[in-house]
Design a protein around this motif. Structure first.
Motif, PDB file in Angstrom:
ATOM      1  N   THR A 232      29.174  22.929 -32.648  1.00 30.52           N
ATOM      2  CA  THR A 232      28.902  22.595 -31.347  1.00 30.52           C
ATOM      3  C   THR A 232      27.303  23.528 -31.584  1.00 30.52           C
ATOM      4  O   THR A 232      27.390  23.459 -32.812  1.00 30.52           O
ATOM      5  N   VAL A 233      27.016  23.067 -30.490  1.00 27.31           N
ATOM      6  CA  VAL A 233      25.242  23.496 -30.157  1.00 27.31           C
ATOM      7  C   VAL A 233      25.126  23.977 -28.444  1.00 27.31           C
ATOM      8  O   VAL A 233      25.912  23.501 -28.011  1.00 27.31           O
ATOM      9  N   ARG A 234      24.589  25.310 -28.628  1.00 26.78           N
ATOM     10  CA  ARG A 234      24.592  25.840 -27.068  1.00 26.78           C
ATOM     11  C   ARG A 234      22.928  25.218 -26.958  1.00 26.78           C
ATOM     12  O   ARG A 234      22.079  24.709 -27.416  1.00 26.78           O
ATOM     13  N   VAL A 235      22.698  24.171 -25.289  1.00 29.70           N
ATOM     14  CA  VAL A 235      22.166  24.281 -25.406  1.00 29.70           C
ATOM     15  C   VAL A 235      22.187  24.695 -23.425  1.00 29.70           C
ATOM     16  O   VAL A 235      23.221  25.023 -23.101  1.00 29.70           O
ATOM     17  N   LYS A 236      20.948  24.945 -23.537  1.00 31.76           N
ATOM     18  CA  LYS A 236      20.358  25.188 -21.890  1.00 31.76           C
ATOM     19  C   LYS A 236      21.110  24.962 -20.704  1.00 31.76           C
ATOM     20  O   LYS A 236      21.236  23.730 -20.510  1.00 31.76           O
ATOM     21  N   VAL A 237      21.516  25.181 -19.432  1.00 30.52           N
ATOM     22  CA  VAL A 237      22.161  24.488 -18.482  1.00 30.52           C
ATOM     23  C   VAL A 237      19.981  23.784 -17.864  1.00 30.52           C
ATOM     24  O   VAL A 237      20.394  22.550 -17.127  1.00 30.52           O
ATOM     25  N   SER A 238      19.368  24.598 -17.580  1.00 29.85           N
ATOM     26  CA  SER A 238      17.798  23.615 -17.642  1.00 29.85           C
ATOM     27  C   SER A 238      17.537  22.472 -18.031  1.00 29.85           C
ATOM     28  O   SER A 238      16.948  21.924 -17.238  1.00 29.85           O
ATOM     29  N   ARG A 239      17.618  22.293 -19.809  1.00 33.10           N
ATOM     30  CA  ARG A 239      17.678  21.599 -20.801  1.00 33.10           C
ATOM     31  C   ARG A 239      18.111  19.988 -19.960  1.00 33.10           C
ATOM     32  O   ARG A 239      17.664  19.116 -19.723  1.00 33.10           O
ATOM     33  N   LEU A 240      19.986  20.769 -19.525  1.00 30.59           N
ATOM     34  CA  LEU A 240      21.090  19.174 -19.478  1.00 30.59           C
ATOM     35  C   LEU A 240      20.234  18.834 -17.716  1.00 30.59           C
ATOM     36  O   LEU A 240      20.126  17.239 -17.625  1.00 30.59           O
ATOM     37  N   ASP A 241      19.352  19.838 -16.954  1.00 34.26           N
ATOM     38  CA  ASP A 241      18.938  19.247 -15.368  1.00 34.26           C
ATOM     39  C   ASP A 241      17.885  18.527 -15.666  1.00 34.26           C
ATOM     40  O   ASP A 241      17.514  17.341 -15.509  1.00 34.26           O
ATOM     41  N   LEU A 242      17.021  18.671 -16.561  1.00 33.99           N
ATOM     42  CA  LEU A 242      15.840  17.744 -17.197  1.00 33.99           C
ATOM     43  C   LEU A 242      16.212  16.443 -17.818  1.00 33.99           C
ATOM     44  O   LEU A 242      15.518  16.000 -17.495  1.00 33.99           O
ATOM     45  N   LEU A 243      17.260  16.622 -18.291  1.00 39.18           N
ATOM     46  CA  LEU A 243      17.915  15.417 -19.239  1.00 39.18           C
ATOM     47  C   LEU A 243      18.394  14.348 -17.631  1.00 39.18           C
ATOM     48  O   LEU A 243      18.128  13.348 -17.930  1.00 39.18           O
ATOM     49  N   MET A 244      19.171  15.354 -16.853  1.00 39.09           N
ATOM     50  CA  MET A 244      19.552  14.187 -16.235  1.00 39.09           C
ATOM     51  C   MET A 244      19.295  13.693 -14.972  1.00 39.09           C
ATOM     52  O   MET A 244      18.037  12.585 -14.581  1.00 39.09           O
ATOM     53  N   ASP A 245      17.121  14.457 -15.169  1.00 41.07           N
ATOM     54  CA  ASP A 245      15.956  14.078 -14.055  1.00 41.07           C
ATOM     55  C   ASP A 245      15.569  12.676 -14.856  1.00 41.07           C
ATOM     56  O   ASP A 245      15.438  11.513 -14.390  1.00 41.07           O
ATOM     57  N   TYR A 246      14.973  13.145 -16.088  1.00 41.74           N
ATOM     58  CA  TYR A 246      14.814  11.481 -16.842  1.00 41.74           C
ATOM     59  C   TYR A 246      15.804  11.016 -16.760  1.00 41.74           C
ATOM     60  O   TYR A 246      15.590   8.744 -16.125  1.00 41.74           O
ATOM     61  N   LEU A 247      17.024  10.747 -16.429  1.00 38.84           N
ATOM     62  CA  LEU A 247      18.070   9.963 -16.080  1.00 38.84           C
ATOM     63  C   LEU A 247      18.050   9.330 -15.077  1.00 38.84           C
ATOM     64  O   LEU A 247      18.243   7.573 -14.934  1.00 38.84           O
ATOM     65  N   ASN A 248      17.387  10.318 -14.115  1.00 45.74           N
ATOM     66  CA  ASN A 248      17.961   9.655 -13.103  1.00 45.74           C
ATOM     67  C   ASN A 248      16.417   8.656 -12.131  1.00 45.74           C
ATOM     68  O   ASN A 248      16.234   7.263 -12.275  1.00 45.74           O
TER      69      ASN A 248
END
Length: 820
Positions: A232-248
């Motif tokens: 596993t690797v720990r990822v900040k939720v803010s980075r997931l939100d940023l990734l979701m923005d790029y996905l959008n």
């Protein structure tokens, strides 16, 4: 700049914090299992070994980071658990309370240490004293050594002198204070003082590498315990939100590509239609071409040119049709593959935000146990389906409702042991928290085998609301436990009795678009059922048109779509309703709720397009002008300055580039219920007659945000104004200079090229445009900012923080009236 050693030390403390939480939870769970006797024989022995290892590991971890107090408490706890394993200490309520007290004290010490406090919490002293008291009570075989010790304590020492009396409690407290103080001083010295040169100085690289190795070993140890079978690797939720923005953004490209494909299909159809038309004219062309080839025939030069053009065009149409067919197939294939890949990425990114229910349920067992102890009750608590996953936002929202339900289950549901035995039940009550996934929803149940809801007390509580309980069925009566102020507990305690907890449960479920239900059997128990969507975000929307404007409604808030005739609309208590599944649902015009003028009218047997929206238990039916189908949407926020616009959830960009506002179902239902029900069949002419007649005025909206421009344009056009748009001050000056001047200019302040302040100055300094009123709308709302705006020549200054529809329209009306 933070030194390398300080950074690495922070990493160590962070790793220790995670490890401490894990060990505390392991010991909590193990002690609860042993206390409630849910593990037997070898499983019990293994549980004891597990919590003993956790205490031992915690002691070593605390020593590694220099938190000696935690090390001492873990050592005392380890000693008690060792005695319990060896059967030299028998389990008792006093022992379990002391162990739980120590676990809580360890957590408090860690928090105090991180806050930089120099005095240890008093709970740490009490915890060590309690554990040492247990060890002194420990039953051991009498040996010569113990006899000698007993002689020393009760008599004189070997020299015939009485030993010096020592107060163990005072000694322990003093030792803890000194240790805690020393640790904090070391921490402060490490951050402020120069490092002490060691006797054998290490090279900086060697020292740093040594500490890094310690950090890495600690991190790997935590990771191995957390996930022994996976990496596993720990990822900040803010980075997931940023990734979701790029996905959008990718989703927008996908939607536009699908629109381009449709345009190619339209071109292919047109070219195909031209080729069919050619087939009809082919015989005439062949006849004229035959004449042209006949040397005896006479054709004019112009006729020959037309024939040559027609022949070449026919070949080009045929070739173009063939090429377009190939391009369409290849484009369709490429878009299909791209869509598939984007959909897979979307699912994976969304799954990264999914967390197991066990993320929040870990502390519940201790909480239930402690509340039961406070109320002299016995409870066995069980959790099922802890691996059921929900979106992080959903997990955070359901934690408080679950806590309320569990607290109520102990306080309201489970009877006292003596009462349960008299009823033929086991002395210990049973509470089960279970979760399972059903389709796109997760169903969570909190079940107890207590006495059930007190219906008599519930009837008395309902009657205080002015409702006759005799008119309610038993199931309808039970649902009133979710109303604010309703409680089945006549006595107000620190746990319940105020009628607030279940109201919070209901409101949180509505926020998530979920539902809550209750079923209770007198004397048998109660079950609360929460049905929650796995994710609160949807990626598809229903497109509707009303008042000549397009809107999108998230598909997960749409309960039903239908079309009905006027004869199926009935009047109930003065309001128009339709019946769905034998239940009356209020019917309104969507444009009325949005305060937009009606532009469509339905008479006779015309079918009315109806959209039924849901929010929790509430349903409202809205009449729209047209249903424009379902399509994928990407929700874009309107920004903090526009969060007060009721009824709007955001905006989306269609494949055509059109910006469409997304409606908020919860707000629409609340607006409809709060504003009263307008008769749906009211004639549109009557509704439009309410709008005061005014001369059509032209307003120029200047803003570099497409969302803000679109929103203001919709608001102004709905109010009867003609609107032009500009993206910055330079474009606005060009429009004013080349065309007729607008009646009003509404401008943002911060824009590229020419900003709003400079635009106002140039407009007001030009004698030909100085009479044009200017309204500045900006998020810069300090007194100085407003003063600068007025000094630049603005007639009004509206803060986006306090911006709403009525505020803007009232300001325009005031300026128009003042200017005459």
């Amino acid at each position: 700049m933070t030194s390398l050693s300080a950074k690495i030390r922070e990493q160590i403390i962070s790793s220790f914090r995670a490890e401490l939480a894990e060990h505390l939870q392991t010991m909590n769970n193990g002690l609860l299992a042993i206390e409630q006797d849910t593990v037997k024989d070898e499983e019990r022995a293994e549980t004891l070994r597990t919590i003993f290892r956790a205490a031992h590991s915690l002691k070593g971890a605390a020593r590694a980071v220099g938190i000696t107090i935690v090390e001492q408490m873990a050592h005392s706890l380890e000693s008690v658990l060792d005695a319990l394993q060896k059967d030299t200490l028998q389990p008792s309520q006093e022992m379990f309370n002391a162990c739980y007290q120590t676990l809580d004290a360890i957590q408090l010490v860690q928090e105090a240490y991180e806050r930089g406090e120099t005095t240890p919490p008093i709970q740490s002293t009490q915890a060590i004293m309690a554990l040492e008291g247990l060890l002194h009570q420990e039953v051991k075989p009498v040996t010569k050594v113990e006899t000698k010790v007993e002689t020393k304590v009760n008599g004189k020492n070997g020299n015939g002198k009485h030993p010096k009396k020592v107060d163990p409690a005072a000694h322990a407290e003093e030792r803890i204070k000194n240790t805690f103080k020393n640790v904090l001083e070391l921490k402060q010295n490490a951050e402020t003082a120069k490092p002490v040169e060691p006797e054998h100085k290490l090279e900086p690289e060697t020292e740093a590498e040594s500490v890094r190795q310690l950090v890495e070993e600690r991190r790997l140890a935590v990771d191995r315990r957390a996930a022994p079978d996976t990496e596993t690797v720990r990822v900040k939720v803010s980075r997931l939100d940023l990734l979701m923005d790029y996905l959008n953004e990718l989703l927008i490209i996908k939607i536009r590509s699908q629109q381009r494909l449709q345009q190619v299909k339209n071109i292919r159809e047109k070219v195909g239609s031209m080729e069919k038309e050619w087939q009809l004219a082919r015989s005439a062309y062949a006849h004229r071409a035959h004449i042209k080839n006949d040397e005896t025939a006479k054709l004019s030069k112009d006729e020959k040119k037309v024939l040559n053009y027609v022949g070449v065009t026919q070949e080009q149409i045929h070739t173009s049709n063939h090429d377009i067919n190939i391009v369409e197939r290849e484009l369709a294939s490429d878009i299909s593959q791209m869509s598939l890949a984007i959909d897979e990425i979307e699912m994976e990114v969304k799954s990264l935000r999914m967390l197991p229910l066990g993320t929040i349920t870990a502390p519940f067992a201790r909480m239930v146990r402690d509340i039961a102890q406070e109320h002299n009750k016995e409870v066995v608590f069980q959790i099922k389906g802890v691996d059921t996953e929900l979106d992080k936002h959903v997990i955070e929202q359901i934690k408080d409702p679950l806590i309320h339900l569990l607290r109520n289950a102990v306080d309201h549901g489970i009877e006292a042991p003596a009462r349960r035995i008299a009823l033929g039940k086991p002395a210990a009550g049973r509470i089960v928290l279970s979760a399972e996934q059903l389709g796109r929803d997760v169903v969570i149940k909190v079940t107890d085998d207590g006495g059930g809801l007190d219906l008599d007390e519930l009837r008395r509580a309902v009657s205080k609301l002015g409702i006759d309980p005799a008119t309610l069925s038993e199931s309808a009566l039970q649902r009133y436990v979710f109303e604010a102020g309703v409680s089945t507990n006549a006595t107000v305690t620190d746990i319940s009795g105020r009628g607030i907890g279940l109201d919070i449960v209901s409101k949180n479920m509505e926020e998530l678009g979920g539902t809550c239900d209750v079923t209770s059997i007198q004397g048998k128990g109660t079950t609360f059922t929460l049905t929650i969507p796995m994710r609160v975000t949807g990626s598809r929307g229903l497109m509707v048109r009303t008042s000549s404007q397009s809107f999108a409604i998230p598909i997960n808030t749409v309960d039903y779509i239908l079309s009905i005739q006027q004869k199926h609309i009935t009047l109930l208590e003065g309001h128009d309703v339709i019946y769905q599944n034998n239940q009356p649902i209020a019917l309104l015009w969507l444009c009325d709720t949005l305060d937009l003028p009606r532009t469509a009218s339905f008479t006779g047997n015309t079918e009315l397009p109806i959209v039924i929206l849901k929010n929790g238990e509430h349903r409202i039916a809205f009449v729209v002008d047209e249903l424009a189908g379902e399509q994928e949407i990407v929700v874009k926020g309107l920004g903090d300055q526009l969060t007060r616009i009721a009824g709007l959830a955001g905006a989306t960009i269609l494949g055509t580039g059109e910006v469409v506002l997304i409606l908020n179902a919860k707000d629409l239902i609340a607006m409809a219920m709060r504003g009263g029900y307008t008769t749906a069949m009211q004639a549109p002419v009557a509704a439009e007659a309410k709008t005061p007649q005014r001369p059509t005025r032209r307003i120029l909206v200047v803003d570099d945000s497409i969302t803000t421009r679109t929103l203001e344009k919709n608001i102004l056009e709905a109010a009867g104004y003609t609107v032009e748009l500009a993206t910055d001050g330079q474009e606005a000056l060009n429009l004013v200079g080349t065309g007729s001047s607008p009646d009003i200019i509404i401008s943002d302040v911060q824009m590229p090229r020419i900003d709003g302040l400079e635009l106002a100055r140039r407009i007001k300094n030009n004698p030909q445009t100085a009479q044009i009123p200017i309204i500045l709308v900006s998020s810069m709302d300090s007194i100085q900012d407003k003063q600068l705006g007025m000094e630049a020549g603005a007639d009004a200054y509206i803060s986006k923080g306090g911006f709403d529809q009525s505020n803007l329209l009232e300001t325009i009306e005031m300026i128009v009236t003042h200017k005459g």
